[in-house]
Design a protein around this motif. Structure first.
Motif, PDB file in Angstrom:
ATOM      1  N   GLU A   1      -0.860  -8.205   6.031  1.00  0.00           N
ATOM      2  CA  GLU A   1       0.366  -8.611   5.341  1.00  0.00           C
ATOM      3  C   GLU A   1       0.316  -7.526   4.318  1.00  0.00           C
ATOM      4  OE1 GLU A   1      -2.872 -11.406   3.993  1.00  0.00           O
ATOM      5  OE2 GLU A   1      -2.298 -13.565   4.931  1.00  0.00           O
ATOM      6  N   MET A   2       0.307  -6.575   5.137  1.00  0.00           N
ATOM      7  CA  MET A   2       0.729  -5.443   3.942  1.00  0.00           C
ATOM      8  C   MET A   2       1.726  -4.334   4.358  1.00  0.00           C
ATOM      9  SD  MET A   2      -2.530  -5.582   1.695  1.00  0.00           S
ATOM     10  CE  MET A   2      -1.987  -3.359   1.191  1.00  0.00           C
ATOM     11  N   ARG A   3       2.423  -4.356   3.673  1.00  0.00           N
ATOM     12  CA  ARG A   3       3.359  -3.399   3.695  1.00  0.00           C
ATOM     13  C   ARG A   3       2.871  -1.995   3.507  1.00  0.00           C
ATOM     14  NH1 ARG A   3       8.260  -2.224   0.598  1.00  0.00           N
ATOM     15  NH2 ARG A   3       8.104  -2.605  -0.851  1.00  0.00           N
ATOM     16  N   LEU A   4       3.290  -1.296   4.241  1.00  0.00           N
ATOM     17  CA  LEU A   4       3.409   0.696   4.058  1.00  0.00           C
ATOM     18  C   LEU A   4       4.658   1.060   3.525  1.00  0.00           C
ATOM     19  CD1 LEU A   4       0.827   1.032   6.985  1.00  0.00           C
ATOM     20  CD2 LEU A   4      -0.202  -0.469   4.605  1.00  0.00           C
ATOM     21  N   LEU A   5       3.698   2.353   2.842  1.00  0.00           N
ATOM     22  CA  LEU A   5       5.404   3.346   2.276  1.00  0.00           C
ATOM     23  C   LEU A   5       4.352   4.407   2.005  1.00  0.00           C
ATOM     24  CD1 LEU A   5       8.176   3.586   1.609  1.00  0.00           C
ATOM     25  CD2 LEU A   5       7.021   3.143  -1.461  1.00  0.00           C
ATOM     26  N   ASN A   6       4.917   5.397   2.385  1.00  0.00           N
ATOM     27  CA  ASN A   6       4.711   7.157   1.798  1.00  0.00           C
ATOM     28  C   ASN A   6       6.226   7.419   1.677  1.00  0.00           C
ATOM     29  OD1 ASN A   6       3.249   8.924   3.607  1.00  0.00           O
ATOM     30  ND2 ASN A   6       4.695   9.843   3.665  1.00  0.00           N
ATOM     31  N   LEU A   7       4.962   8.459   0.754  1.00  0.00           N
ATOM     32  CA  LEU A   7       5.871   8.931  -0.479  1.00  0.00           C
ATOM     33  C   LEU A   7       5.964   9.794   0.166  1.00  0.00           C
ATOM     34  CD1 LEU A   7       5.671   7.829  -4.421  1.00  0.00           C
ATOM     35  CD2 LEU A   7       7.414   7.148  -1.932  1.00  0.00           C
ATOM     36  N   ALA A   8       6.854  11.082   0.359  1.00  0.00           N
ATOM     37  CA  ALA A   8       6.829  12.036   1.439  1.00  0.00           C
ATOM     38  C   ALA A   8       7.580  13.273   0.276  1.00  0.00           C
ATOM     39  CB  ALA A   8       8.424  12.227   2.520  1.00  0.00           C
ATOM     40  N   TRP A   9       7.529  14.942   0.463  1.00  0.00           N
ATOM     41  CA  TRP A   9       7.000  15.278   0.427  1.00  0.00           C
ATOM     42  C   TRP A   9       8.502  16.778   0.752  1.00  0.00           C
ATOM     43  CZ3 TRP A   9       5.517  20.114  -1.966  1.00  0.00           C
ATOM     44  CH2 TRP A   9       5.401  21.054  -3.203  1.00  0.00           C
ATOM     45  N   SER A  10       9.757  17.689   0.169  1.00  0.00           N
ATOM     46  CA  SER A  10      10.056  18.300   0.805  1.00  0.00           C
ATOM     47  C   SER A  10       9.741  19.566   0.382  1.00  0.00           C
ATOM     48  CB  SER A  10      11.638  17.997   0.269  1.00  0.00           C
ATOM     49  OG  SER A  10      12.418  17.643  -0.515  1.00  0.00           O
ATOM     50  N   GLY A  11       9.162  20.297  -0.473  1.00  0.00           N
ATOM     51  CA  GLY A  11       8.438  21.070  -0.796  1.00  0.00           C
ATOM     52  C   GLY A  11       7.637  21.896   0.030  1.00  0.00           C
ATOM     53  N   GLY A  12       7.502  21.483   1.067  1.00  0.00           N
ATOM     54  CA  GLY A  12       5.796  22.370   1.725  1.00  0.00           C
ATOM     55  C   GLY A  12       4.858  22.334   1.224  1.00  0.00           C
TER      56      GLY A  12
ATOM     57  N   TYR B   1       0.797  -1.328   0.152  1.00  0.00           N
ATOM     58  CA  TYR B   1       0.368   0.103   0.110  1.00  0.00           C
ATOM     59  C   TYR B   1       0.964   1.507  -0.328  1.00  0.00           C
ATOM     60  CZ  TYR B   1      -3.032   3.495   2.101  1.00  0.00           C
ATOM     61  OH  TYR B   1      -3.743   5.013   2.343  1.00  0.00           O
ATOM     62  N   LEU B   2       0.628   2.057  -1.354  1.00  0.00           N
ATOM     63  CA  LEU B   2       1.519   3.068  -1.533  1.00  0.00           C
ATOM     64  C   LEU B   2       0.852   4.600  -1.485  1.00  0.00           C
ATOM     65  CD1 LEU B   2       4.956   3.427  -3.610  1.00  0.00           C
ATOM     66  CD2 LEU B   2       2.707   5.558  -3.217  1.00  0.00           C
ATOM     67  N   SER B   3       0.916   5.127  -0.548  1.00  0.00           N
ATOM     68  CA  SER B   3       0.468   6.785  -0.221  1.00  0.00           C
ATOM     69  C   SER B   3       1.657   7.990  -0.673  1.00  0.00           C
ATOM     70  CB  SER B   3      -0.577   6.526   0.654  1.00  0.00           C
ATOM     71  OG  SER B   3      -1.344   8.140   0.342  1.00  0.00           O
ATOM     72  N   ASN B   4       1.026   9.309   0.046  1.00  0.00           N
ATOM     73  CA  ASN B   4       1.542  10.623   0.366  1.00  0.00           C
ATOM     74  C   ASN B   4       1.179  10.950   1.266  1.00  0.00           C
ATOM     75  OD1 ASN B   4      -0.556  11.529  -1.658  1.00  0.00           O
ATOM     76  ND2 ASN B   4       0.736  12.807  -2.290  1.00  0.00           N
ATOM     77  N   CYS B   5       0.229   9.977   1.711  1.00  0.00           N
ATOM     78  CA  CYS B   5      -0.722  11.048   2.833  1.00  0.00           C
ATOM     79  C   CYS B   5      -1.074   9.879   4.247  1.00  0.00           C
ATOM     80  CB  CYS B   5      -1.605  11.827   2.102  1.00  0.00           C
ATOM     81  SG  CYS B   5      -2.962  10.171   1.673  1.00  0.00           S
ATOM     82  N   LEU B   6       0.299   9.334   4.410  1.00  0.00           N
ATOM     83  CA  LEU B   6       0.120   7.782   5.863  1.00  0.00           C
ATOM     84  C   LEU B   6       0.680   9.325   6.576  1.00  0.00           C
ATOM     85  CD1 LEU B   6       1.543   5.269   5.073  1.00  0.00           C
ATOM     86  CD2 LEU B   6      -0.931   5.127   5.539  1.00  0.00           C
ATOM     87  N   GLU B   7       1.812  10.270   6.024  1.00  0.00           N
ATOM     88  CA  GLU B   7       2.208  10.861   7.111  1.00  0.00           C
ATOM     89  C   GLU B   7       2.214  11.916   6.258  1.00  0.00           C
ATOM     90  OE1 GLU B   7       5.633  10.336   8.585  1.00  0.00           O
ATOM     91  OE2 GLU B   7       5.251   8.566   9.265  1.00  0.00           O
ATOM     92  N   ARG B   8       1.578  13.455   6.633  1.00  0.00           N
ATOM     93  CA  ARG B   8       1.010  15.096   5.287  1.00  0.00           C
ATOM     94  C   ARG B   8       2.543  15.876   5.267  1.00  0.00           C
ATOM     95  NH1 ARG B   8      -2.656  16.341   2.835  1.00  0.00           N
ATOM     96  NH2 ARG B   8      -3.895  14.727   4.515  1.00  0.00           N
ATOM     97  N   SER B   9       3.085  15.691   4.247  1.00  0.00           N
ATOM     98  CA  SER B   9       3.797  16.444   4.319  1.00  0.00           C
ATOM     99  C   SER B   9       3.138  17.415   2.495  1.00  0.00           C
ATOM    100  CB  SER B   9       5.244  15.161   3.868  1.00  0.00           C
ATOM    101  OG  SER B   9       4.850  14.453   2.235  1.00  0.00           O
ATOM    102  N   TYR B  10       2.082  16.822   2.047  1.00  0.00           N
ATOM    103  CA  TYR B  10       1.963  17.634   0.585  1.00  0.00           C
ATOM    104  C   TYR B  10       0.427  18.663   1.152  1.00  0.00           C
ATOM    105  CZ  TYR B  10       4.431  14.875  -3.187  1.00  0.00           C
ATOM    106  OH  TYR B  10       5.652  13.927  -3.579  1.00  0.00           O
TER     107      TYR B  10
END
Length: 242
Positions: A173-184, A123-132
């Motif tokens: 059974e899931m592997r979680l991956l958050n794609l963070a962003w450094s752009g603020g 499971y891949l997302s960019n909002c598991l931790e808020r950076s966008y």
């Protein structure tokens, strides 16, 4: 492998009814949203409800040349699974239609990473931790995992919000991956949920060409114009289950 974007749409929202049919620069917010999604080059499917109020969604989607799947109003998990089955998707990018300025490059980069990981349990997302900023959110997972959730999820929140069974790893059974962003810009709201969100998005699109700006450019614009960001800075995001 066929990866498609499924976006959920309904006009009976509680805070701002028919919000996706409101307009900016002569186009509905749903049209802005679908245009951004189509720019990813991925198949796009609108998942709306069988409620007659959502008949109008079909007309907008047809004009945008985007197919529509209709399913349960409350069991959104089953609606997503139905859309994935009907369009023979191997993996699903979940987005929501209240994101009219979602950045297609951000979504496409997430899909590229999901493909590269080659893990059907990811499971891949960019909002598991808020950076966008809110309004750039996506989630990606295999159709197999979506169908597993459809079969096993029993909590109302899991059925209504589609992905908690996955990102809370109820299967173990899931592997979680958050794609963070450094752009603020994590503090900004580029989502459409309230009248004040509407004011901001309308100003961005009507006065600043927001429909042609990417995420970084939108953040730079809000950084430079705090009076714009202030339009909806006081809004609290609804919690899961509200």
């Amino acid at each position: 492998m066929k990866i498609g974007i499924v976006t959920q749409v309904r006009v009976t929202s509680s805070r701002l009814p028919a919000k996706v049919l409101l307009t900016a620069a002569g186009r509905t917010f749903l049209e802005h949203h679908l245009e951004r999604l189509r720019a990813t080059g991925l198949p796009v499917v609108v998942a709306t409800t069988t409620n007659f109020n959502d008949d109008v969604v079909l007309a907008v989607a047809k004009e945008a040349d985007v197919p529509v799947f209709r399913g349960s109003e409350d069991d959104v998990l089953s609606r997503f699974a139905g859309a994935a089955r009907e369009h023979a998707l191997d993996a699903v990018v979940r987005v929501t239609s209240d994101c009219p300025l979602i950045d297609p490059a951000v979504v496409a980069a997430g899909v590229d990473r999901w493909r590269a990981e080659a893990d059907p349990d990811l499971y891949l997302s960019n909002c598991l931790e808020r950076s966008y900023p809110r309004g750039m959110d996506y989630e990606i997972f295999s159709a197999a995992r979506l169908y597993d959730a459809e079969a096993k999820a029993t909590l109302q929140a899991d059925r209504e919000h589609v992905t908690p069974y996955l990102h809370q790893n109820r299967s173990g059974e899931m592997r979680l991956l958050n794609l963070a962003w450094s752009g603020g810009g994590a503090q900004y709201r580029l989502t459409l949920d309230t009248p004040d969100d509407w004011k901001l998005l309308d100003a961005l699109i009507e006065e600043h060409g927001g429909s042609d700006l990417n995420c970084a450019q939108l953040v730079q614009l809000l950084d430079a114009h705090p009076e714009l960001a202030a339009l909806n800075a006081h809004i609290e995001q609804k919690k899961l289950g509200e």
